[in-house]
Design a protein around this motif. Structure first.
Motif, mmCIF file in Angstrom:
data_model
loop_
_atom_site.group_PDB
_atom_site.id
_atom_site.type_symbol
_atom_site.label_atom_id
_atom_site.label_comp_id
_atom_site.label_asym_id
_atom_site.label_seq_id
_atom_site.Cartn_x
_atom_site.Cartn_y
_atom_site.Cartn_z
ATOM 1 N N PRO A 2 0.407 -0.869 0.234
ATOM 2 C CA PRO A 2 0.431 -0.446 0.364
ATOM 3 C C PRO A 2 1.163 1.194 -0.058
ATOM 4 O O PRO A 2 1.621 1.159 0.790
ATOM 5 C CB PRO A 2 -0.991 -0.459 1.196
ATOM 6 C CG PRO A 2 0.471 -1.002 2.613
ATOM 7 C CD PRO A 2 1.220 -1.737 0.937
ATOM 8 N N GLN A 3 0.621 2.521 -0.380
ATOM 9 C CA GLN A 3 0.901 3.672 -0.767
ATOM 10 C C GLN A 3 0.032 4.220 0.312
ATOM 11 O O GLN A 3 -0.868 4.189 0.780
ATOM 12 C CB GLN A 3 1.082 4.159 -1.954
ATOM 13 C CG GLN A 3 1.188 3.224 -2.753
ATOM 14 C CD GLN A 3 3.046 3.067 -2.906
ATOM 15 O OE1 GLN A 3 3.077 4.841 -1.994
ATOM 16 N NE2 GLN A 3 3.499 2.716 -3.541
ATOM 17 N N ILE A 4 0.682 4.980 1.024
ATOM 18 C CA ILE A 4 1.042 5.752 2.765
ATOM 19 C C ILE A 4 0.973 7.052 2.273
ATOM 20 O O ILE A 4 2.058 7.036 2.497
ATOM 21 C CB ILE A 4 1.224 4.719 3.925
ATOM 22 C CG1 ILE A 4 -0.082 3.452 3.685
ATOM 23 C CG2 ILE A 4 0.206 5.809 4.954
ATOM 24 C CD1 ILE A 4 0.534 2.507 4.806
ATOM 25 N N THR A 5 0.086 8.280 2.599
ATOM 26 C CA THR A 5 0.708 9.463 2.694
ATOM 27 C C THR A 5 -0.092 9.649 4.162
ATOM 28 O O THR A 5 -1.215 9.720 4.067
ATOM 29 C CB THR A 5 0.104 10.119 1.989
ATOM 30 O OG1 THR A 5 0.603 9.666 0.200
ATOM 31 C CG2 THR A 5 0.764 11.248 1.750
ATOM 32 N N ILE A 6 1.025 10.053 4.781
ATOM 33 C CA ILE A 6 0.399 11.159 6.157
ATOM 34 C C ILE A 6 1.090 12.881 5.693
ATOM 35 O O ILE A 6 1.926 13.224 5.813
ATOM 36 C CB ILE A 6 0.946 11.158 7.637
ATOM 37 C CG1 ILE A 6 0.787 9.682 7.696
ATOM 38 C CG2 ILE A 6 0.197 11.403 8.265
ATOM 39 C CD1 ILE A 6 1.637 8.098 6.963
ATOM 40 N N ASP A 7 -0.350 13.549 5.364
ATOM 41 C CA ASP A 7 -0.923 15.269 5.794
ATOM 42 C C ASP A 7 -0.263 15.729 7.536
ATOM 43 O O ASP A 7 -1.981 15.259 7.742
ATOM 44 C CB ASP A 7 -1.145 15.455 4.578
ATOM 45 C CG ASP A 7 -0.968 15.494 3.444
ATOM 46 O OD1 ASP A 7 0.560 15.729 2.428
ATOM 47 O OD2 ASP A 7 -1.720 14.505 2.571
ATOM 48 N N TYR A 8 0.414 16.515 7.996
ATOM 49 C CA TYR A 8 -0.505 16.555 8.387
ATOM 50 C C TYR A 8 0.699 18.504 8.518
ATOM 51 O O TYR A 8 1.485 19.006 8.419
ATOM 52 C CB TYR A 8 0.092 16.066 9.900
ATOM 53 C CG TYR A 8 1.922 15.827 9.820
ATOM 54 C CD1 TYR A 8 2.879 17.308 10.682
ATOM 55 C CD2 TYR A 8 2.485 15.568 8.520
ATOM 56 C CE1 TYR A 8 4.099 16.882 10.742
ATOM 57 C CE2 TYR A 8 4.342 14.839 9.130
ATOM 58 C CZ TYR A 8 5.514 16.085 10.130
ATOM 59 O OH TYR A 8 6.139 15.741 9.658
ATOM 60 N N SER A 9 -0.620 19.047 9.828
ATOM 61 C CA SER A 9 0.129 20.832 9.802
ATOM 62 C C SER A 9 1.434 20.339 11.208
ATOM 63 O O SER A 9 1.545 19.587 11.588
ATOM 64 C CB SER A 9 -1.195 21.667 11.150
ATOM 65 O OG SER A 9 -2.096 21.007 10.377
ATOM 66 N N GLY A 61 -3.855 27.585 16.105
ATOM 67 C CA GLY A 61 -4.913 27.336 17.391
ATOM 68 C C GLY A 61 -5.269 25.914 16.696
ATOM 69 O O GLY A 61 -5.638 24.622 17.739
ATOM 70 N N HIS A 62 -4.898 25.580 15.683
ATOM 71 C CA HIS A 62 -5.761 24.050 14.919
ATOM 72 C C HIS A 62 -4.884 22.982 14.186
ATOM 73 O O HIS A 62 -4.332 24.132 13.744
ATOM 74 C CB HIS A 62 -6.841 24.473 14.016
ATOM 75 C CG HIS A 62 -7.913 25.526 14.605
ATOM 76 N ND1 HIS A 62 -9.421 24.586 15.620
ATOM 77 C CD2 HIS A 62 -8.057 26.048 14.939
ATOM 78 C CE1 HIS A 62 -9.806 25.109 16.157
ATOM 79 N NE2 HIS A 62 -9.612 26.316 15.641
ATOM 80 N N ALA A 63 -4.847 22.085 14.265
ATOM 81 C CA ALA A 63 -3.692 21.165 13.477
ATOM 82 C C ALA A 63 -4.606 20.336 13.228
ATOM 83 O O ALA A 63 -5.445 19.584 13.440
ATOM 84 C CB ALA A 63 -3.004 20.373 14.271
ATOM 85 N N VAL A 64 -3.943 19.671 11.298
ATOM 86 C CA VAL A 64 -4.816 18.896 10.875
ATOM 87 C C VAL A 64 -3.923 17.397 10.622
ATOM 88 O O VAL A 64 -2.547 17.507 10.452
ATOM 89 C CB VAL A 64 -5.548 19.165 9.427
ATOM 90 C CG1 VAL A 64 -5.498 18.313 8.367
ATOM 91 C CG2 VAL A 64 -6.412 20.554 9.733
ATOM 92 N N VAL A 65 -4.575 16.587 10.291
ATOM 93 C CA VAL A 65 -3.433 15.365 10.075
ATOM 94 C C VAL A 65 -4.597 14.443 9.478
ATOM 95 O O VAL A 65 -5.366 13.964 9.593
ATOM 96 C CB VAL A 65 -3.251 14.584 11.475
ATOM 97 C CG1 VAL A 65 -2.252 12.935 10.915
ATOM 98 C CG2 VAL A 65 -2.314 15.413 12.743
ATOM 99 N N HIS A 66 -4.351 13.893 8.631
ATOM 100 C CA HIS A 66 -4.852 13.217 7.573
ATOM 101 C C HIS A 66 -4.265 12.076 6.735
ATOM 102 O O HIS A 66 -3.407 12.366 6.155
ATOM 103 C CB HIS A 66 -5.328 14.207 6.068
ATOM 104 C CG HIS A 66 -5.959 13.065 5.510
ATOM 105 N ND1 HIS A 66 -7.440 12.597 5.637
ATOM 106 C CD2 HIS A 66 -6.103 12.485 4.162
ATOM 107 C CE1 HIS A 66 -8.478 12.551 4.881
ATOM 108 N NE2 HIS A 66 -7.211 12.270 3.619
ATOM 109 N N VAL A 67 -4.746 11.097 7.126
ATOM 110 C CA VAL A 67 -4.249 10.076 6.545
ATOM 111 C C VAL A 67 -4.537 9.421 5.397
ATOM 112 O O VAL A 67 -5.702 8.989 5.428
ATOM 113 C CB VAL A 67 -4.075 8.874 7.629
ATOM 114 C CG1 VAL A 67 -3.460 7.486 7.371
ATOM 115 C CG2 VAL A 67 -3.429 9.351 8.963
ATOM 116 N N THR A 68 -3.712 8.722 3.720
ATOM 117 C CA THR A 68 -4.668 8.019 3.004
ATOM 118 C C THR A 68 -3.309 6.994 3.172
ATOM 119 O O THR A 68 -2.789 7.270 2.542
ATOM 120 C CB THR A 68 -4.683 8.974 2.100
ATOM 121 O OG1 THR A 68 -4.882 10.920 2.195
ATOM 122 C CG2 THR A 68 -5.334 8.844 0.451
ATOM 123 N N VAL A 69 -4.606 5.628 2.461
ATOM 124 C CA VAL A 69 -3.930 4.695 2.070
ATOM 125 C C VAL A 69 -4.982 3.994 0.933
ATOM 126 O O VAL A 69 -5.831 4.036 0.734
ATOM 127 C CB VAL A 69 -4.302 3.736 2.971
ATOM 128 C CG1 VAL A 69 -3.762 1.970 2.898
ATOM 129 C CG2 VAL A 69 -4.155 4.251 5.099
#
Length: 120
Positions: A2-9, A61-69
């Protein structure tokens, strides 16, 4: 695959155990989606700017973490949903508290039929 990408602040940098998260997600992907351990590949992509609603991004004040598999086609919707829920639970465990509100999300999708790869 699998190709896993984690975009995060990038403001979660010090609170995010990325190595521990990657290992745990790889183990979960092997168990849930029948992937091979050596096939699991993860990239972490920090973002210097996170905009949330109408708030000034400079406030941090806000952080985003998004995981795509991305998986090769053939897994059931139930398998994808279980892996998505597991990814979110692992984020709860591997992103510590900080001076920010955390917005975490995950998705598991089929790789496009055009997907190809090579190893060197």
């Amino acid at each position: 695959m699998p190709q896993i990408t984690i975009d995060y602040s990038d403001i979660v940098e010090n609170a995010f155990d990325r190595e521990g998260f990657a290992r745990a997600l790889h183990e979960a992907t092997v168990e849930i989606a029948a992937a091979k351990p050596e096939a699991c590949k993860t990239q972490f992509r920090p973002s210097a700017l996170t905009a949330y609603g109408y708030q000034d991004p400079a406030e941090h004040g806000h952080a985003v973490v998004h995981v795509t598999v991305g998986l090769l086609a053939g897994r059931s919707d139930a398998t994808k949903a279980k892996l998505t829920e597991t990814a979110l639970e692992l984020l709860r465990e591997h992103v510590g508290e900080g001076a920010f509100a955390l917005h975490a999300s995950a998705e598991v999708r089929d790789l496009d039929p055009s997907y190809r790869k090579f190893d060197r």
